[in-house]
Design a protein around this motif. Structure first.
Motif, short mmCIF file in Angstrom:
data_model
loop_
_atom_site.label_atom_id
_atom_site.label_comp_id
_atom_site.label_asym_id
_atom_site.label_seq_id
_atom_site.Cartn_x
_atom_site.Cartn_y
_atom_site.Cartn_z
N ARG A 1 -3.70 -8.81 17.64
CA ARG A 1 -5.11 -8.40 17.55
C ARG A 1 -5.28 -6.93 17.19
O ARG A 1 -6.32 -6.53 16.67
N ALA A 2 -4.28 -6.12 17.47
CA ALA A 2 -4.37 -4.69 17.18
C ALA A 2 -3.75 -4.33 15.84
O ALA A 2 -3.60 -3.15 15.54
N LEU A 3 -3.41 -5.33 15.02
CA LEU A 3 -2.85 -5.06 13.69
C LEU A 3 -3.99 -4.84 12.71
O LEU A 3 -4.93 -5.64 12.63
N ARG A 4 -3.91 -3.73 11.94
CA ARG A 4 -4.96 -3.39 10.99
C ARG A 4 -4.39 -3.30 9.57
O ARG A 4 -3.37 -2.66 9.35
N PRO A 5 -5.08 -3.93 8.59
CA PRO A 5 -4.61 -3.85 7.20
C PRO A 5 -5.05 -2.56 6.53
O PRO A 5 -6.18 -2.10 6.72
N PHE A 6 -4.16 -1.99 5.76
CA PHE A 6 -4.48 -0.82 4.92
C PHE A 6 -4.07 -1.17 3.49
O PHE A 6 -2.97 -0.88 3.04
N PRO A 7 -4.99 -1.83 2.76
CA PRO A 7 -4.68 -2.28 1.41
C PRO A 7 -4.86 -1.19 0.38
O PRO A 7 -5.23 -0.05 0.69
N ALA A 8 -4.63 -1.56 -0.87
CA ALA A 8 -4.58 -0.56 -1.94
C ALA A 8 -5.91 -0.35 -2.66
O ALA A 8 -6.01 0.56 -3.48
#
Length: 260
Positions: free
Chosen positions: A234-241
């Motif tokens: 639940r604490a994983l956050r995406p940082f896309p391009a």
């Protein structure tokens, strides 16, 4: 490493996003006014200062030739122009006094890798991605073959005996920094996983942008693996391009997380 427990032992890093160009969408041969940002990241870790992806080179200052969205993109056939509409990634880092020690590329498409030479570092990418760069016809698939000629490379070997949740293979790049297999958008696409305090960051390139009309495609399957990871952690956050929200999510100095 199949268990997520390994994440809870990762030391804290800090992360900063940079706008390093854009993809200017065309309409009937003219600019439409729609621009998709291109992002790269600095990751300050106990194992050293990383940069993830490299953005566009000076070749693209003011634009260039029209490209067509490739078949593995969310909008195949859409005309666009890669455009460097500000300083290069290398120039921005220099202005801030950030001196990276390692350059990791999520995948070697032009908007992610053409600025690599200016950073003056060996380019690290998965062995599958480096193999694709060397294949005949790579330029037609969006790889900046000419701009990467002469750039030293180093293969990241992902270990299939060390999976992590839905990611089928991993590699520890340094203390606190993991590379995970997120193949799909390209056969060698990887993402970088690190702890940024109360959350975990997944710097994931284009792995979150599948074609929604092709549920059996590698890109769609890869995105489903990411979805599973986000559901599990639940604490994983995406940082896309290509996400403008990320550019507004830093603190007063632009960094997320605490200095290692």
């Amino acid at each position: 490493m199949a268990s997520y427990e390994v994440l809870y032992g990762l030391p804290t890093c800090r992360l900063r996003a940079f706008k390093v160009g854009r993809l200017a969408v065309m309409n009937k041969g003219k600019p439409s006014g729609v621009g998709i940002p291109i992002l790269a990241y600095a990751l300050d870790s106990p194992g050293g200062m990383f940069v993830v992806d490299a953005g566009l080179s000076k070749r693209w200052a003011g634009g260039g030739e029209v490209h067509m969205g490739p078949e593995d993109s969310p909008s195949p056939g859409t005309p666009y122009v890669p455009e460097l509409d500000g300083p290069t990634f290398a120039e921005q880092l220099e202005a801030l006094g950030i001196h990276p020690e390692r350059l990791v590329i999520t995948h070697l498409h032009e908007d992610h890798a053409s600025g690599a030479a200016a950073l003056g570092l060996p380019l690290e990418a998965s062995s599958a991605e480096l193999d694709r760069l060397s294949q005949p016809g790579a330029a037609a698939k969006g790889y900046p073959v000419d701009e990467l000629e002469g750039v030293a490379t180093r293969a990241i070997e992902l270990d299939p005996t060390q999976p992590l949740g839905p990611f089928p293979a991993t590699s520890q790049l340094a203390e606190g920094v993991l590379a995970v297999d997120t193949s799909g958008h390209t056969p060698g696409s990887i993402s970088i996983l690190a702890c940024i305090g109360p959350a975990w960051a997944l710097i994931c390139g284009d792995a979150v942008y599948p074609r929604m009309d092709q549920p059996d495609s590698p890109a769609f399957t890869g995105a489903l693996r990411l979805r599973r990871a986000f559901d599990d952690i639940r604490a994983l956050r995406p940082f896309p391009a290509h996400d403008t929200v990320v550019l507004r999510s830093g603190g007063a100095d632009g960094w997320l997380g605490e200095a290692p």
